[in-house]
Design a protein around this motif. Structure first.
Motif, PDB file in Angstrom:
ATOM      1  N   PHE A   1      57.171  77.659  62.512  1.00 44.71           N
ATOM      2  CA  PHE A   1      56.810  78.430  61.327  1.00 44.71           C
ATOM      3  C   PHE A   1      57.389  79.834  61.444  1.00 44.71           C
ATOM      4  O   PHE A   1      57.761  80.285  62.532  1.00 44.71           O
ATOM      5  N   ASN A   2      57.481  80.502  60.322  1.00 46.68           N
ATOM      6  CA  ASN A   2      57.887  81.907  60.279  1.00 46.68           C
ATOM      7  C   ASN A   2      56.687  82.766  59.922  1.00 46.68           C
ATOM      8  O   ASN A   2      55.783  82.323  59.205  1.00 46.68           O
ATOM      9  N   ILE A   3      56.678  83.981  60.418  1.00 46.23           N
ATOM     10  CA  ILE A   3      55.774  84.980  59.869  1.00 46.23           C
ATOM     11  C   ILE A   3      56.637  86.100  59.306  1.00 46.23           C
ATOM     12  O   ILE A   3      57.669  86.453  59.874  1.00 46.23           O
ATOM     13  N   ASN A   4      56.242  86.606  58.185  1.00 44.44           N
ATOM     14  CA  ASN A   4      57.036  87.643  57.512  1.00 44.44           C
ATOM     15  C   ASN A   4      56.185  88.900  57.320  1.00 44.44           C
ATOM     16  O   ASN A   4      55.921  89.332  56.205  1.00 44.44           O
TER      17      ASN A   4
ATOM     18  N   VAL B   1      62.296  87.423  64.349  1.00 47.33           N
ATOM     19  CA  VAL B   1      63.410  86.477  64.223  1.00 47.33           C
ATOM     20  C   VAL B   1      62.837  85.133  63.793  1.00 47.33           C
ATOM     21  O   VAL B   1      61.909  84.615  64.429  1.00 47.33           O
ATOM     22  N   PRO B   2      63.335  84.545  62.699  1.00 47.14           N
ATOM     23  CA  PRO B   2      62.701  83.340  62.149  1.00 47.14           C
ATOM     24  C   PRO B   2      62.909  82.099  63.013  1.00 47.14           C
ATOM     25  O   PRO B   2      63.954  81.921  63.637  1.00 47.14           O
ATOM     26  N   ALA B   3      61.897  81.246  63.026  1.00 49.49           N
ATOM     27  CA  ALA B   3      62.003  79.956  63.703  1.00 49.49           C
ATOM     28  C   ALA B   3      62.552  78.889  62.768  1.00 49.49           C
ATOM     29  O   ALA B   3      63.086  77.875  63.211  1.00 49.49           O
ATOM     30  N   ILE B   4      62.388  79.108  61.456  1.00 48.14           N
ATOM     31  CA  ILE B   4      62.903  78.187  60.440  1.00 48.14           C
ATOM     32  C   ILE B   4      63.918  78.945  59.603  1.00 48.14           C
ATOM     33  O   ILE B   4      63.613  79.997  59.044  1.00 48.14           O
TER      34      ILE B   4
END
Length: 420
Positions: free
Chosen positions: A251-254, A416-419
């Motif tokens: 998942f990403n967190i923004n 840094v995004p995971a997706i």
């Protein structure tokens, strides 16, 4: 952000100490590797003993200080000596005990997964961890605010340990009653940590606004926002996703956090610093679509007037993945186009002498773009945070700014995004 009409409860001496040496976001985030590991699917490790050993190694890396000690070393100069001694006692006592217990459970689960002894010891530590986050929120409000990174590391440890039990329940030998207990732990932690972090964040924003002079309010507010978002709100979002998703899911967190500004602060920069998080917009805060933040895909740089034979930065044009664009400063002088080609901005370096002279971007793939040129004796800052990329840039000028120049600049960060 709610700016309350109240007076500071802190002494003038404490206010002076804080505001002359304000904690800003800095370039450190010792829980970044933990947050990233969870975001990239820590639960994908198939064997329970190895998964728990990995968790132990993230918080207590071999031949290094643990994440809490590293954070405390960064915060030492901002905390009263008596409180420092108390916190160090917690690290040397209960945190060391947690480490020993977790290493023991990991060893049992590696050697005899599913055995009654391993299951019993897992559950003993499960309950031992309940409430340990309160060790880093039991002081006065200002100290609790400063200890946010240490609190964040603790809630990440608690949530990861409990979620691993849910994810690897069969290998541990947990019952349905045990699973409900673990789920309740995570639910309570997700709710209480969100409420707590939001409260001390808002309190510190109010205190900062009330006690800042007009010429310092922008950077004081940016300092509080950057510090709280990076070292507090990010961890809360990770815990929320641990609760809501399977442990092996990416998942990403923004959560966008902000640097302080350099140069000559303008009204436009002050407005950015005072805008509530929920109302921040591009170019400093990218739009978010689902789990994806609107990434910068192209930068157009404009070099303004030449001073002492060196071109100074006149403006930037930022082009985003969805086609949006933002003009910062002016379209003047030489024009250079820089395509990111799928990479992200790792660092931004700036030189300035009252006004902005130079901005240099370095990507994760190693490529560099420089706009303008600064003197060797110019003021200098490098923006970089471990586990994060530069997600936004803001340059500002006002009517009094020399034609073709920009006055001030700041950046924002995202994990840094995971997706992708």
């Amino acid at each position: 952000m709610k700016l309350l009409e109240l007076k500071s409860v802190y002494s003038e001496q404490e206010q002076e100490r804080f505001y002359t040496r304000s904690i800003s976001l800095g370039d450190w985030d010792y829980s970044a590797i933990i947050k990233s590991s969870v975001m990239f699917g820590l639960g994908q490790i198939p064997v329970v003993g190895k998964a728990l050993s990995t968790i132990v190694g993230l918080f207590w890396p071999k031949n290094e200080k643990d994440v809490w000690q590293k954070s405390l070393d960064e915060l030492r100069e901002y905390i009263d000596n008596q409180i420092l001694a108390t916190i160090q006692g917690i690290l040397n006592g209960e945190l060391r005990e947690i480490q020993k217990k977790m290493e023991y459970v990991a060893r049992l689960l590696e050697e005899s997964p599913g055995s009654p002894e391993a299951c019993s010891e897992y559950k003993n530590l499960q309950f031992y961890l309940v409430g340990k986050d309160e060790k880093f929120r039991s002081f006065d409000e200002l100290t609790n605010y400063k200890l946010m990174p240490m609190y964040a590391s603790m809630i990440l440890l608690q949530a990861s340990y409990w979620k691993m039990g849910i994810d690897k329940k069969d290998q541990i030998g947990l019952s349905s009653i045990d699973l409900n207990s673990l789920k309740n732990h995570i639910d309570d932690l997700a709710d209480s940590s969100r409420n707590y972090i939001n409260r001390i964040y808002e309190t510190e924003l109010d205190r900062t606004y009330e006690n800042s002079r007009p010429d310092e309010v922008a950077n004081n507010m940016f300092a509080v926002r950057g510090y709280s978002l990076l070292h507090g709100v990010e961890a809360v979002e990770v815990v929320k996703n641990i609760r809501d998703l399977d442990f092996d899911k990416r998942f990403n967190i923004n959560v966008i956090s902000y640097s302080t500004a350099v140069g000559t602060i303008t009204g436009g920069m002050i407005a950015q610093a005072l805008t509530p998080d929920s109302e921040m917009a591009q170019p400093l805060c990218p739009e978010v679509f689902g789990q994806q933040a609107n990434r910068i895909v192209q930068i157009i740089g404009y070099s303004g007037p030449r001073i002492n034979s060196l071109f100074r930065i006149g403006g930037l044009e930022i082009i985003y993945e969805n086609g949006d664009s933002s003009l910062l400063g002016e379209r003047v002088g030489n024009r250079d186009v820089f395509d990111l080609n799928g990479s992200l901005i790792k660092t931004v370096e700036m030189r300035y002498q009252g006004l902005m002279d130079e901005v240099k971007f370095t990507l994760f793939d190693g490529r560099v773009m420089q706009v303008g040129q600064g003197e060797s004796y110019s003021g200098y800052v490098k923006y970089e945070v471990e586990g994060h990329y530069i997600s936004g840039v803001f340059l500002s000028r006002d009517r009094a700014t020399y034609p073709g120049r920009t006055s001030t600049a700041s950046v924002s960060f995202n994990m840094v995004p995971a997706i992708t």
